[in-house]
Design an enzyme around this catalytic site. Sequence first.
Site, PDB file in Angstrom:
ATOM      1  CB  THR A  48      -0.884   0.003   1.264  1.00  0.00           C
ATOM      2  OG1 THR A  48      -1.627  -1.207   1.286  1.00  0.00           O
ATOM      3  CG2 THR A  48      -1.826   1.181   1.278  1.00  0.00           C
ATOM      4  CG  HIS A  49       2.046   5.296  -2.276  1.00  0.00           C
ATOM      5  ND1 HIS A  49       3.354   5.541  -1.960  1.00  0.00           N
ATOM      6  CD2 HIS A  49       1.517   6.486  -2.647  1.00  0.00           C
ATOM      7  CE1 HIS A  49       3.601   6.836  -2.156  1.00  0.00           C
ATOM      8  NE2 HIS A  49       2.505   7.422  -2.569  1.00  0.00           N
ATOM      9  N   PRO A  50       0.643   5.498   0.735  1.00  0.00           N
ATOM     10  CG  PRO A  50       0.797   7.476   2.016  1.00  0.00           C
ATOM     11  CD  PRO A  50      -0.133   6.695   1.116  1.00  0.00           C
ATOM     12  CD  GLU A  84       4.870   2.892  -0.559  1.00  0.00           C
ATOM     13  OE1 GLU A  84       4.809   3.081  -1.777  1.00  0.00           O
ATOM     14  OE2 GLU A  84       4.713   3.791   0.299  1.00  0.00           O
TER      15      GLU A  84
END
Length: 102
Positions: free
Chosen positions: A86-88, A92
């Site tokens: 998932t971003h943000p 990551e």
Amino acid sequence: MSEEQAEQQGLQVRIAVKKVSEIAAMPRPKIVGDPRGIIKFVVDARSEKILGAALMHVDSQEVVNLVALAMRQRMSAAELRDQIFTHPSSTEALNEVLAQLG
């Protein structure tokens, strides 16, 4: 397992480590204003299995569960590296840090 513990057991290890402030693919700590910390992985050089990790950063209390699951499932470092996160989010960073292993 730490790097030292693995070496004491006669294992050959590869290390991936990066300061959180230097991880381009990890915007979450910068968004909340706390880019301190490191992420370190200890990986068996032969099997590519993750032997241990040190996660010291914003949201590490959540990321550690993902890493522990990967270790219990005996995922290789490459398998964890190649996941889409998932971003943000702080997860990551796993893509970028584990990419150091090649």
